[in-house]
Design an enzyme around this catalytic site. Structure first.
Site, PDB file in Angstrom:
ATOM      1  N   SER A  42     -15.862  -8.601  -2.382  1.00  0.00           N
ATOM      2  CA  SER A  42     -15.852  -9.154  -3.611  1.00  0.00           C
ATOM      3  C   SER A  42     -14.369  -9.902  -3.983  1.00  0.00           C
ATOM      4  CB  SER A  42     -15.714  -7.989  -4.770  1.00  0.00           C
ATOM      5  OG  SER A  42     -15.334  -8.504  -5.727  1.00  0.00           O
ATOM      6  N   LYS A  81       5.470   5.438  15.444  1.00  0.00           N
ATOM      7  CA  LYS A  81       5.380   6.962  14.725  1.00  0.00           C
ATOM      8  C   LYS A  81       5.384   7.891  15.715  1.00  0.00           C
ATOM      9  CE  LYS A  81       2.985   9.636  11.442  1.00  0.00           C
ATOM     10  NZ  LYS A  81       1.764   9.696  10.509  1.00  0.00           N
TER      11      LYS A  81
HETATM   12  C1  LIG Z   1      -2.147   6.924  -2.301  1.00  0.00           C
HETATM   13  C2  LIG Z   1      -2.972   6.762  -1.263  1.00  0.00           C
HETATM   14  C3  LIG Z   1      -2.075   6.606   0.167  1.00  0.00           C
HETATM   15  C4  LIG Z   1      -2.904   6.561   1.426  1.00  0.00           C
HETATM   16  N1  LIG Z   1      -2.300   6.598   2.595  1.00  0.00           N
HETATM   17  C5  LIG Z   1      -2.768   6.614   3.731  1.00  0.00           C
HETATM   18  C6  LIG Z   1      -2.340   6.558   5.040  1.00  0.00           C
HETATM   19  O1  LIG Z   1      -0.910   6.932   5.061  1.00  0.00           O
HETATM   20  N2  LIG Z   1      -2.960   6.610   6.178  1.00  0.00           N
HETATM   21  C7  LIG Z   1      -4.282   6.761   6.090  1.00  0.00           C
HETATM   22  O2  LIG Z   1      -4.731   6.788   7.186  1.00  0.00           O
HETATM   23  N3  LIG Z   1      -4.697   6.323   4.980  1.00  0.00           N
HETATM   24  C8  LIG Z   1      -4.126   6.687   3.800  1.00  0.00           C
HETATM   25  N4  LIG Z   1      -4.713   6.323   2.621  1.00  0.00           N
HETATM   26  C9  LIG Z   1      -6.387   5.958   2.849  1.00  0.00           C
HETATM   27  C10 LIG Z   1      -6.506   4.494   2.880  1.00  0.00           C
HETATM   28  O3  LIG Z   1      -5.716   3.702   1.930  1.00  0.00           O
HETATM   29  C11 LIG Z   1      -7.952   4.291   2.908  1.00  0.00           C
HETATM   30  O4  LIG Z   1      -8.691   5.052   3.520  1.00  0.00           O
HETATM   31  C12 LIG Z   1      -8.203   2.900   3.357  1.00  0.00           C
HETATM   32  O5  LIG Z   1      -7.267   1.871   3.061  1.00  0.00           O
HETATM   33  C13 LIG Z   1      -9.621   2.320   3.167  1.00  0.00           C
HETATM   34  O6  LIG Z   1      -9.910   1.926   2.066  1.00  0.00           O
HETATM   35  P1  LIG Z   1     -11.413   1.281   1.716  1.00  0.00           P
HETATM   36  O7  LIG Z   1     -11.361  -0.001   2.567  1.00  0.00           O
HETATM   37  O8  LIG Z   1     -12.368   2.246   1.794  1.00  0.00           O
HETATM   38  O9  LIG Z   1     -11.266   0.909   0.171  1.00  0.00           O
HETATM   39  P2  LIG Z   1     -10.431  -0.377  -0.727  1.00  0.00           P
HETATM   40  O10 LIG Z   1      -9.489  -0.903   0.103  1.00  0.00           O
HETATM   41  O11 LIG Z   1     -10.507   0.067  -1.993  1.00  0.00           O
HETATM   42  O12 LIG Z   1     -11.587  -1.593  -0.441  1.00  0.00           O
HETATM   43  C14 LIG Z   1     -12.754  -1.594  -1.109  1.00  0.00           C
HETATM   44  C15 LIG Z   1     -13.534  -2.990  -0.865  1.00  0.00           C
HETATM   45  O13 LIG Z   1     -14.577  -3.038  -1.456  1.00  0.00           O
HETATM   46  C16 LIG Z   1     -14.629  -4.476  -2.244  1.00  0.00           C
HETATM   47  N5  LIG Z   1     -15.922  -4.204  -3.071  1.00  0.00           N
HETATM   48  C17 LIG Z   1     -16.004  -3.078  -4.148  1.00  0.00           C
HETATM   49  N6  LIG Z   1     -17.000  -3.365  -4.818  1.00  0.00           N
HETATM   50  C18 LIG Z   1     -17.753  -4.353  -4.493  1.00  0.00           C
HETATM   51  C19 LIG Z   1     -18.967  -5.184  -5.020  1.00  0.00           C
HETATM   52  N7  LIG Z   1     -19.584  -4.772  -5.863  1.00  0.00           N
HETATM   53  N8  LIG Z   1     -19.290  -6.180  -4.303  1.00  0.00           N
HETATM   54  C20 LIG Z   1     -18.502  -6.568  -3.070  1.00  0.00           C
HETATM   55  N9  LIG Z   1     -17.372  -5.826  -2.481  1.00  0.00           N
HETATM   56  C21 LIG Z   1     -17.060  -4.840  -3.422  1.00  0.00           C
HETATM   57  C22 LIG Z   1     -13.441  -4.812  -2.528  1.00  0.00           C
HETATM   58  O14 LIG Z   1     -13.367  -5.853  -2.851  1.00  0.00           O
HETATM   59  C23 LIG Z   1     -12.602  -4.192  -1.165  1.00  0.00           C
HETATM   60  O15 LIG Z   1     -12.784  -5.362  -0.519  1.00  0.00           O
HETATM   61  C24 LIG Z   1      -4.334   6.392   1.510  1.00  0.00           C
HETATM   62  C25 LIG Z   1      -5.011   6.472   0.180  1.00  0.00           C
HETATM   63  C26 LIG Z   1      -4.274   6.382  -0.922  1.00  0.00           C
HETATM   64  C27 LIG Z   1      -5.183   6.862  -2.200  1.00  0.00           C
END
Ligand SMILES: Cc1cc2nc3c(=O)[nH]c(=O)nc-3n(C[C@H](O)[C@H](O)[C@H](O)COP(=O)(O)OP(=O)(O)OC[C@H]3O[C@@H](n4cnc5c(N)ncnc54)[C@H](O)[C@@H]3O)c2cc1C
Length: 500
Positions: A42, A81
């Site tokens: 998105s 690390k």
């Molecule tokens: C505070 C915090 C600290 C963290 N620190 C660590 C760490 O040190 N080490 C580690 O391994 N992990 C860490 N994590 C976890 C890590 O950030 C996530 O596991 C990782 O970034 C994966 O995120 P994601 O891709 O699932 O979600 P997101 O990064 O949120 O991506 C979601 C994607 O979905 C898309 N999307 C959403 N809705 C739609 C839609 N309707 N249509 C099309 N696209 C859509 C968005 O555009 C985006 O591209 C941390 C998390 C948090 C909250």
């Protein structure tokens, strides 16, 4: 036997770390088969933008994807690390280390920890992690990648990376596009199910609908497919791990450059410090029942010098999806669950989920037993990590705030109770083959939190104690001397960057 049709069209929704790691693993592992992989990302919803510390399995993933380490380090401002330094967790004024790699070696075929316990009872001189090669290096801000052709007493250190999450997503996007992954920059507005309740098609805002045979939900906390469309519920673990918010901020780079993550306990939670080549990632993770957002920001401002971004609040719910794989949909990343980042396990879980999926690759007829076994294995992983994270809190001696006093009466998972009860007898731990954290990781945190068994294993008395004591002393000296001869972490990175 009649050959069933293979799945050919994979659709991944979400372009964060989860989306691009999923696409990269799938593209690599399915290479040579007939398939298409489409990522829909998105333009309206940003990625979470944190997630910058990893564990050694990240290096295995780079190898699997055939990504050269030097390339990746250059492109993502990565640093090395060797483990985590935990400050003020047991009591204010104390600290301990959780190392990557081993602590000591077996002596007379018995675990090193048991010999060390006996040493502790009789004229103790050394802490447990004094015997960790990784920590010998970390304490002196040194680093090197062990060369299997020239083994030394530091060779058993293993390592991971800290990196810039935004740059990693960009790097993996380019990697995937070069492997024929198709990218659609559009927002999914509707998910269409077939009569059996499986996902059939996605409707987008600007582009034609996208059909697929298998869908991977990487939409982060939106959980668009697995929850909003398929209604798979969430097991909430906040009663075990009550922190539910984080405030993140970046600050200037550190000098000297530490080859470790720091996790510092504060009044209502804990603060991370992740050193990159050009800046530092910081965040304060807290329980909103005990701490307001303003208080959390104040804590960061007080402890983090030279901030270069505005503080950003992130909310989360600790727990996991009831089923990570349901029908023709797999949840990966934050859509599948979240455990606070105390041991940097989320990116590991993304990789693990995808590798397990490729090992359980379904045909078009998705078989229940395959799905059930997959879900059982991932459940075990999540629970093992959850228990390990609870261990960091539940034995604290801190009573300086309501948050820390809460741990004196908070229920802990039964599986952890059983593990602790066994350990407290003669220091024994049982390991399952799927456990991410080895006994040595558990020993490091148990000892760091001041948890010791009542006795050591009686079999240790077979060994000649004065010889063991002598060997322990020699071993610590040799580790420290060799570590001191190694390059500084920053210098080592510079050398990698300028190497041919
Ligand atoms: C505070 C915090 C600290 C963290 N620190 C660590 C760490 O040190 N080490 C580690 O391994 N992990 C860490 N994590 C976890 C890590 O950030 C996530 O596991 C990782 O970034 C994966 O995120 P994601 O891709 O699932 O979600 P997101 O990064 O949120 O991506 C979601 C994607 O979905 C898309 N999307 C959403 N809705 C739609 C839609 N309707 N249509 C099309 N696209 C859509 C968005 O555009 C985006 O591209 C941390 C998390 C948090 C909250």
């Amino acid at each position: 036997m009649q050959k069933e049709g293979n799945i050919k069209d994979y659709v991944i929704v979400g372009g964060g770390t989860a989306g691009w790691i999923s696409a990269a693993i799938l593209a690599r592992m399915l290479q040579g088969t007939q398939h298409t992989i489409t990522v829909i990302e998105s333009p309206n919803i940003p990625t979470i933008g944190v997630g910058e510390a990893t564990i050694p399995s990240l290096i295995d993933m780079l190898e699997l994807l055939k990504i050269p380490l030097k390339d990746f380090i250059l492109a993502t401002n990565a640093t090395f690390k060797l483990g985590i330094k935990f400050v003020d967790w047991k009591e204010i004024g104390t600290h301990y280390w959780h190392q990557f790699g081993n602590i000591g070696n077996k002596i007379d075929a018995q675990p090193f920890y048991q010999h060390w316990l006996k040493h502790q009872i009789n004229n103790p001189q050394f802490e447990l992690t004094d015997f960790s090669p990784a920590i010998a290096l970390a304490k002196q801000n040194k680093f090197f990648i062990p060369d299997p052709k020239h083994p030394t007493n530091l060779s058993q250190s293993t390592y991971a990376l800290h990196f810039d999450a935004g740059l990693v997503a960009k790097y993996l996007t380019d990697y995937c596009l070069s492997k024929n992954v198709k990218l659609i920059r559009d927002h999914v507005k509707e998910t269409i199910l077939d009569e059996e309740g499986s996902i059939q098609r996605l409707h987008l805002v600007d582009n034609d609908p996208v059909n697929g045979e298998f869908f991977i939900d990487c939409t982060g906390q939106h959980a668009l497919l697995i929850n909003k469309a398929l209604r798979v519920g969430y097991e909430n673990w906040q009663h075990y791990l009550p922190v539910n918010k984080a405030v993140a901020v970046q600050s200037e780079m550190l000098s000297p450059l530490p080859p470790y993550t720091e996790s510092i306990a504060h009044e209502h939670g804990w603060r991370w410090r992740i050193p990159l080549q050009n800046r530092t990632g910081n965040g304060y993770v807290y329980a909103s029942d005990y701490c307001s957002d303003d208080q959390a920001i104040n804590i960061l401002e007080k402890h983090v010098p030279n901030m270069i971004t505005e503080p950003r609040i992130i909310e989360f719910t600790t727990g996991k999806r009831n089923k990570i794989w349901h029908k023709n949909c797999l949840a990966v990343g934050l859509s599948s669950g979240f455990l606070e980042p105390l041991e940097s396990t989320s990116i590991y879980l993304i990789m693990r989920t995808m590798l397990n999926f490729v090992q359980s690759l379904p045909t078009k007829t998705i078989d229940e037993p395959t799905v059930n076994e997959f879900n059982r294995l991932i459940d075990n992983e999540y629970k093992d990590i959850r228990d390990f994270i609870v261990l960091h809190y539940c034995e604290t001696k801190r009573t300086d705030s309501e948050f820390w006093r809460m741990w004196q009466h908070l229920a802990i998972p039964e599986s952890l109770q059983t593990k602790l009860a066994l350990f407290k007898c003669q220091g024994r731990l049982y390991e399952n083959h799927y456990d991410l954290f080895s006994s040595e990781s558990w020993y490091a945190v148990l000892e760091g939190m001041g948890v010791r068994p009542r006795n050591y294993d009686p079999i240790i008395d077979k060994s000649q104690f004065d010889k063991v004591q002598h060997a322990l002393k020699e071993s610590v000296n040799a580790l420290n001397v060799n570590a001191s001869k190694t390059l500084d972490h920053a210098e080592y990175i510079q050398r990698i960057k300028s190497s041919g």
